[in-house]
Design an enzyme around this catalytic site. Structure first.
Site, PDB file in Angstrom:
ATOM      1  N   GLU A   5       0.824  -1.204   0.000  1.00 55.84           N
ATOM      2  CA  GLU A   5       0.000   0.000   0.000  1.00 55.84           C
ATOM      3  C   GLU A   5       0.860   1.257   0.000  1.00 55.84           C
ATOM      4  O   GLU A   5       1.954   1.271   0.559  1.00 55.84           O
ATOM      5  CB  GLU A   5      -0.909   0.022   1.233  1.00 55.84           C
ATOM      6  CG  GLU A   5      -1.997  -1.049   1.200  1.00 55.84           C
ATOM      7  CD  GLU A   5      -2.988  -0.914   2.329  1.00 55.84           C
ATOM      8  OE1 GLU A   5      -4.203  -1.106   2.073  1.00 55.84           O
ATOM      9  OE2 GLU A   5      -2.573  -0.616   3.462  1.00 55.84           O
TER      10      GLU A   5
ATOM     11  N   CYS B 124       6.763  -6.273   7.374  1.00 56.87           N
ATOM     12  CA  CYS B 124       7.868  -5.665   8.114  1.00 56.87           C
ATOM     13  C   CYS B 124       8.342  -6.638   9.185  1.00 56.87           C
ATOM     14  O   CYS B 124       7.525  -7.341   9.801  1.00 56.87           O
ATOM     15  CB  CYS B 124       7.421  -4.359   8.765  1.00 56.87           C
ATOM     16  SG  CYS B 124       8.757  -3.449   9.590  1.00 56.87           S
TER      17      CYS B 124
ATOM     18  N   ASN C 163      -2.820   5.887  15.962  1.00 55.74           N
ATOM     19  CA  ASN C 163      -3.960   5.638  15.088  1.00 55.74           C
ATOM     20  C   ASN C 163      -4.472   4.223  15.331  1.00 55.74           C
ATOM     21  O   ASN C 163      -3.749   3.253  15.089  1.00 55.74           O
ATOM     22  CB  ASN C 163      -3.552   5.819  13.623  1.00 55.74           C
ATOM     23  CG  ASN C 163      -3.127   7.248  13.339  1.00 55.74           C
ATOM     24  OD1 ASN C 163      -3.904   8.176  13.494  1.00 55.74           O
ATOM     25  ND2 ASN C 163      -1.875   7.428  12.926  1.00 55.74           N
TER      26      ASN C 163
ATOM     27  N   CYS D 181       1.876  -1.109  15.581  1.00 56.62           N
ATOM     28  CA  CYS D 181       1.806  -0.950  14.129  1.00 56.62           C
ATOM     29  C   CYS D 181       1.100  -2.136  13.482  1.00 56.62           C
ATOM     30  O   CYS D 181       1.454  -3.298  13.724  1.00 56.62           O
ATOM     31  CB  CYS D 181       3.218  -0.802  13.566  1.00 56.62           C
ATOM     32  SG  CYS D 181       3.270  -0.617  11.773  1.00 56.62           S
TER      33      CYS D 181
ATOM     34  N   CYS E  41       7.001  -3.720  15.690  1.00 54.33           N
ATOM     35  CA  CYS E  41       6.552  -2.669  16.608  1.00 54.33           C
ATOM     36  C   CYS E  41       5.132  -2.971  17.093  1.00 54.33           C
ATOM     37  O   CYS E  41       4.239  -3.270  16.300  1.00 54.33           O
ATOM     38  CB  CYS E  41       6.609  -1.315  15.926  1.00 54.33           C
ATOM     39  SG  CYS E  41       8.286  -0.835  15.447  1.00 54.33           S
TER      40      CYS E  41
ATOM     41  N   GLY F 145       7.024  -1.436   5.980  1.00 55.51           N
ATOM     42  CA  GLY F 145       8.407  -1.868   5.956  1.00 55.51           C
ATOM     43  C   GLY F 145       9.379  -0.889   6.596  1.00 55.51           C
ATOM     44  O   GLY F 145       9.052   0.259   6.893  1.00 55.51           O
ATOM     45  N   GLU F 146      10.587  -1.366   6.823  1.00 54.48           N
ATOM     46  CA  GLU F 146      11.700  -0.595   7.383  1.00 54.48           C
ATOM     47  C   GLU F 146      12.686  -0.283   6.258  1.00 54.48           C
ATOM     48  O   GLU F 146      13.384  -1.179   5.757  1.00 54.48           O
ATOM     49  CB  GLU F 146      12.385  -1.385   8.488  1.00 54.48           C
ATOM     50  CG  GLU F 146      13.768  -0.910   8.900  1.00 54.48           C
ATOM     51  CD  GLU F 146      13.826   0.561   9.283  1.00 54.48           C
ATOM     52  OE1 GLU F 146      14.666   1.291   8.723  1.00 54.48           O
ATOM     53  OE2 GLU F 146      13.007   0.984  10.133  1.00 54.48           O
TER      54      GLU F 146
ATOM     55  N   SER G 146      12.503   6.956  14.560  1.00 52.84           N
ATOM     56  CA  SER G 146      11.410   6.664  15.492  1.00 52.84           C
ATOM     57  C   SER G 146      11.954   6.360  16.885  1.00 52.84           C
ATOM     58  O   SER G 146      12.766   5.448  17.050  1.00 52.84           O
ATOM     59  CB  SER G 146      10.601   5.470  14.984  1.00 52.84           C
ATOM     60  OG  SER G 146       9.973   5.772  13.749  1.00 52.84           O
ATOM     61  N   LEU G 147      11.496   7.098  17.873  1.00 58.64           N
ATOM     62  CA  LEU G 147      11.884   6.854  19.269  1.00 58.64           C
ATOM     63  C   LEU G 147      10.751   6.158  20.029  1.00 58.64           C
ATOM     64  O   LEU G 147      10.904   5.072  20.551  1.00 58.64           O
ATOM     65  CB  LEU G 147      12.267   8.160  19.964  1.00 58.64           C
ATOM     66  CG  LEU G 147      13.541   8.840  19.478  1.00 58.64           C
ATOM     67  CD1 LEU G 147      13.831  10.079  20.320  1.00 58.64           C
ATOM     68  CD2 LEU G 147      14.737   7.890  19.530  1.00 58.64           C
ATOM     69  N   HIS G 148       9.613   6.837  20.160  1.00 59.99           N
ATOM     70  CA  HIS G 148       8.385   6.280  20.753  1.00 59.99           C
ATOM     71  C   HIS G 148       8.454   6.029  22.257  1.00 59.99           C
ATOM     72  O   HIS G 148       7.480   5.574  22.847  1.00 59.99           O
ATOM     73  CB  HIS G 148       7.955   4.986  20.049  1.00 59.99           C
ATOM     74  CG  HIS G 148       7.860   5.118  18.564  1.00 59.99           C
ATOM     75  ND1 HIS G 148       7.299   6.223  17.954  1.00 59.99           N
ATOM     76  CD2 HIS G 148       8.271   4.298  17.558  1.00 59.99           C
ATOM     77  CE1 HIS G 148       7.362   6.070  16.634  1.00 59.99           C
ATOM     78  NE2 HIS G 148       7.939   4.927  16.371  1.00 59.99           N
TER      79      HIS G 148
ATOM     80  N   SER H  14      12.073   7.370   6.812  1.00 56.95           N
ATOM     81  CA  SER H  14      11.859   7.100   8.237  1.00 56.95           C
ATOM     82  C   SER H  14      12.414   5.733   8.606  1.00 56.95           C
ATOM     83  O   SER H  14      12.206   4.751   7.886  1.00 56.95           O
ATOM     84  CB  SER H  14      10.359   7.156   8.550  1.00 56.95           C
ATOM     85  OG  SER H  14      10.112   6.790   9.888  1.00 56.95           O
TER      86      SER H  14
ATOM     87  N   CYS I  16       3.094   8.790   0.531  1.00 57.41           N
ATOM     88  CA  CYS I  16       3.749   7.878   1.473  1.00 57.41           C
ATOM     89  C   CYS I  16       3.977   6.543   0.771  1.00 57.41           C
ATOM     90  O   CYS I  16       3.030   5.915   0.292  1.00 57.41           O
ATOM     91  CB  CYS I  16       2.870   7.700   2.712  1.00 57.41           C
ATOM     92  SG  CYS I  16       3.570   6.577   3.945  1.00 57.41           S
TER      93      CYS I  16
ATOM     94  N   CYS J  24      -0.755   6.792   9.738  1.00 59.17           N
ATOM     95  CA  CYS J  24       0.525   6.224  10.163  1.00 59.17           C
ATOM     96  C   CYS J  24       0.316   4.976  11.021  1.00 59.17           C
ATOM     97  O   CYS J  24      -0.443   4.984  11.985  1.00 59.17           O
ATOM     98  CB  CYS J  24       1.285   7.280  10.952  1.00 59.17           C
ATOM     99  SG  CYS J  24       2.896   6.741  11.534  1.00 59.17           S
TER     100      CYS J  24
END
Length: 380
Positions: free
Chosen positions: A111, A136, A316, A143, A140, A185-186, A240-242, A217, A129, A359
């Site tokens: 997507e 992935c 989200n 996600c 996470c 994906g990463e 990304s920290l989170h 990202s 995007c 996201c």
């Protein structure tokens, strides 16, 4: 002698005269197209012409290439393919966000998302995007893509192909003002294809996007950060920290067990970035998990001395997980705590949530359903 970064990454071995397999041109860079033309007995400038037809004009067949001799176009048609992505489904949100599900050559699906921006002089501008993997492997916890697991890497052609296919759906006069590699994906786990795709999309003859308008990202693959910044200088980097402590981040982002916050931020501090550029740190906000004032103060201390900005992303939602989104007042309080500590912070306005296009919500629904059914069967 220091090795040129570009030379580290392998080029496609064309070999068109000695192979029965078709050559897929989308995803080849200008140097490879020049080599292909030379191998086929054509002058080098033909490769540059083909590059322009592919990525500037976005052609999907050889006949429009009017500045290339018809005999060579026929020859290309026998050995090469101008493969475009097949649109499986397009879904439109109430806020005009559009999500595209693309079917790939082997039947896998990914997507990408077209996101509306403000109009300028009556002309609508968009962000795109893009995905870099099918699924992935990062796992996470918040996600939806992670629920698919890892299926395979995308090729550079499949990454660039998302841009070309989505661009073809724009109205006349519209364009993509920003491109972000923040889909499925990463990107740094698919390093070579990501770098190649970035170079193609930011090439001055590709009619893609300025390097300063393209952002990649990463969830924090610390060992590839320096290579990436060196390979594509000027391109935006979002990390990304989170979470502001290793215990919490380790639960949310499994890669933290390999590269903890200290290791990751040490790498970020050492990056050879232009002094005018900032690293963006992304921070998904989860109610009662990482959204307290104390978390904000810890985060500001972690980032002390770094030229950066923090992008707060209210979580989200999607079914099957227990996380909740903090309310707007709580998010703003967190942001103000960062600002008062001297850390620039903004809150992302989520778009496309009603169609699972925001996201962290991208996934192949059929593969998710199949994986869920298999998991249920195996538990019987």
């Amino acid at each position: 002698m220091k090795q040129d970064v570009k030379s580290k990454y392998p080029k496609v071995q064309v070999g068109c005269l000695f192979s029965s397999q078709p050559i897929y041109l989308v995803g080849m860079d200008e140097e490879e197209l020049v080599s292909l033309c030379e191998e086929m007995g054509e002058p080098p400038y033909r490769g540059r012409q083909i590059f322009s037809w592919l990525y500037d004009h976005g052609v999907s067949e050889f006949s429009p290439m009017t500045n290339i001799p018809k005999s060579f176009r026929s020859k290309l048609g026998r050995t090469a393919r101008l493969e475009t992505l097949e649109l499986d489904r397009a879904t439109k949100s109430a806020d005009e966000t559009e999500k595209y599900l693309w079917r790939l050559r082997d039947g896998a699906r990914v997507e990408s998302v077209r996101i509306p921006m403000r109009n300028v002089h009556g002309v609508k501008r968009w962000s795109l995007c893009i995905s870099t993997q099918v699924g992935c492997a990062m796992g996470c916890a918040f996600c939806l893509t992670a629920k698919m697991g890892f299926v395979r890497q995308l090729t550079a052609g499949e990454i660039v192909g998302q841009f070309l296919a989505a661009r073809s759906l724009l109205a006349e006069g519209e364009r993509f003002h920003n491109v972000v590699f923040m889909g499925m994906g990463e990107p740094l786990d698919n390093f070579d294809a990501t770098v190649k795709a970035v170079r193609i999309l930011t090439h001055q003859r590709a009619n893609g996007v300025s390097p300063r308008r393209l952002t990649v990202s990463t969830v924090g693959v610390a060992s590839r950060l320096k290579d990436f910044v060196s390979a594509v200088p000027g391109v935006g980097l979002a990390v990304s920290l989170h979470a502001a402590d290793d215990e919490t981040r380790g639960k949310l982002v499994p890669v933290n067990r390999k590269w903890n916050l200290r290791a990751l931020l040490d790498e970020c501090r050492a990056l050879p970035m232009d002094e005018r550029r900032r690293i963006t740190f992304e921070y998904v906000m989860l109610r009662g998990v990482n959204d307290s004032k104390g978390d904000a103060r810890k985060l500001s201390r972690l980032l002390e001395g770094l030229k950066c900005k923090v992008n707060l992303i209210p979580w989200n939602p999607f079914p099957g997980v227990a996380f909740e989104r903090p309310d707007d007042e709580h998010i703003e309080e967190f942001r103000q705590t960062l600002l008062s500590a001297g850390v620039f912070a903004s809150t992302r306005i989520s778009k496309g949530g009603d169609i699972l296009a925001a996201c962290g919500q991208l996934a192949d629904a059929r593969r998710l359903a199949r994986g869920s059914a298999e998991k249920k069967f195996n538990s019987i």
